[in-house]
Write a protein that holds these residues in place. Structure first.
Motif, PDB file in Angstrom:
ATOM      1  N   LYS A 124      28.707  19.448  -1.614  1.00  0.00           N
ATOM      2  CA  LYS A 124      29.845  20.516  -1.666  1.00  0.00           C
ATOM      3  C   LYS A 124      30.184  20.613  -0.313  1.00  0.00           C
ATOM      4  CE  LYS A 124      31.348  25.160  -2.912  1.00  0.00           C
ATOM      5  NZ  LYS A 124      30.973  26.571  -3.594  1.00  0.00           N
ATOM      6  N   THR A 129      31.828  17.574   0.777  1.00  0.00           N
ATOM      7  CA  THR A 129      33.143  17.244   0.591  1.00  0.00           C
ATOM      8  C   THR A 129      34.091  18.185   1.253  1.00  0.00           C
ATOM      9  OG1 THR A 129      32.233  16.667  -1.573  1.00  0.00           O
ATOM     10  CG2 THR A 129      34.555  17.464  -1.757  1.00  0.00           C
ATOM     11  N   ILE A 130      33.812  19.512   1.391  1.00  0.00           N
ATOM     12  CA  ILE A 130      34.659  20.571   2.160  1.00  0.00           C
ATOM     13  C   ILE A 130      35.084  20.157   3.471  1.00  0.00           C
ATOM     14  CG2 ILE A 130      34.728  22.868   3.019  1.00  0.00           C
ATOM     15  CD1 ILE A 130      33.157  23.605   0.298  1.00  0.00           C
ATOM     16  N   SER A 131      34.108  19.472   4.260  1.00  0.00           N
ATOM     17  CA  SER A 131      34.199  18.741   5.504  1.00  0.00           C
ATOM     18  C   SER A 131      34.897  17.448   5.586  1.00  0.00           C
ATOM     19  CB  SER A 131      32.743  18.863   6.171  1.00  0.00           C
ATOM     20  OG  SER A 131      32.337  20.127   6.214  1.00  0.00           O
ATOM     21  N   ARG A 132      35.244  16.983   4.294  1.00  0.00           N
ATOM     22  CA  ARG A 132      36.058  15.750   4.169  1.00  0.00           C
ATOM     23  C   ARG A 132      35.154  14.354   4.566  1.00  0.00           C
ATOM     24  NH1 ARG A 132      41.287  15.982   2.589  1.00  0.00           N
ATOM     25  NH2 ARG A 132      42.045  14.359   3.758  1.00  0.00           N
ATOM     26  N   PHE A 133      33.965  14.696   4.701  1.00  0.00           N
ATOM     27  CA  PHE A 133      33.027  13.432   5.169  1.00  0.00           C
ATOM     28  C   PHE A 133      33.237  12.292   4.053  1.00  0.00           C
ATOM     29  CE2 PHE A 133      30.147  14.227   8.418  1.00  0.00           C
ATOM     30  CZ  PHE A 133      30.889  15.436   9.161  1.00  0.00           C
ATOM     31  N   ASP A 134      33.795  12.608   2.889  1.00  0.00           N
ATOM     32  CA  ASP A 134      33.959  11.571   1.805  1.00  0.00           C
ATOM     33  C   ASP A 134      35.049  10.297   2.599  1.00  0.00           C
ATOM     34  OD1 ASP A 134      35.745  13.637   1.821  1.00  0.00           O
ATOM     35  OD2 ASP A 134      36.324  12.969  -0.489  1.00  0.00           O
ATOM     36  N   LYS A 135      35.738  10.899   3.188  1.00  0.00           N
ATOM     37  CA  LYS A 135      36.922  10.087   3.991  1.00  0.00           C
ATOM     38  C   LYS A 135      36.188   8.822   4.968  1.00  0.00           C
ATOM     39  CE  LYS A 135      40.010  12.109   1.838  1.00  0.00           C
ATOM     40  NZ  LYS A 135      40.208  11.879   0.491  1.00  0.00           N
ATOM     41  N   LYS A 136      34.982   9.508   5.756  1.00  0.00           N
ATOM     42  CA  LYS A 136      34.184   8.692   6.679  1.00  0.00           C
ATOM     43  C   LYS A 136      32.807   7.645   6.213  1.00  0.00           C
ATOM     44  CE  LYS A 136      36.106  10.402  10.789  1.00  0.00           C
ATOM     45  NZ  LYS A 136      36.679   8.922  11.305  1.00  0.00           N
ATOM     46  N   ASP A 149      35.305   3.093   8.339  1.00  0.00           N
ATOM     47  CA  ASP A 149      34.899   4.395   7.399  1.00  0.00           C
ATOM     48  C   ASP A 149      34.320   3.909   5.962  1.00  0.00           C
ATOM     49  OD1 ASP A 149      35.948   5.920   9.319  1.00  0.00           O
ATOM     50  OD2 ASP A 149      37.933   6.435   8.490  1.00  0.00           O
TER      51      ASP A 149
END
Length: 99
Positions: free
Chosen positions: A85, A88-95, A71
């Motif tokens: 946006k 971020t909403i889809s939490r792609f900042d975690k992967k 990740d």
């Protein structure tokens, strides 16, 4: 709507540039940019992407899974506010490393 890959073989790095809406119509072009290149690092430049849909998000996840990278090892850069946006909403900042 185009996808272009810029390869730096010496640095083992590929920058994928996408233009237009990032959706299902780009799946084959996008896959060709990273297929059989597991040894490379990737940057996805979205400066010319004004919209990303669920198919575009799915293509990013497929790339992440195919490459088997940790990740945050694939960078997504130059996102417009509306695209950032959605990521971020889809939490792609975690992967992905979103810059």
């Amino acid at each position: 709507m185009t996808v272009e890959a810029q390869m730096d073989s010496a640095a083992k790095h590929i920058t994928i540039l996408i233009e237009g809406a990032f959706g299902f119509n780009l799946v084959q072009e996008f896959r060709r940019c990273y297929n059989d290149r597991q040894e490379f690092r990737f940057t996805i430049d979205l400066r010319k992407v004004d919209y990303i849909d669920s198919a575009g998000l799915g293509m990013l996840l497929n790339m992440h899974n195919y490459l088997g990278q940790e990740d945050g090892m694939i960078r997504i850069t130059n996102t417009l506010p509306q695209v950032r946006k959605i990521l971020t909403i889809s939490r792609f900042d975690k992967k992905f490393a979103i810059e």
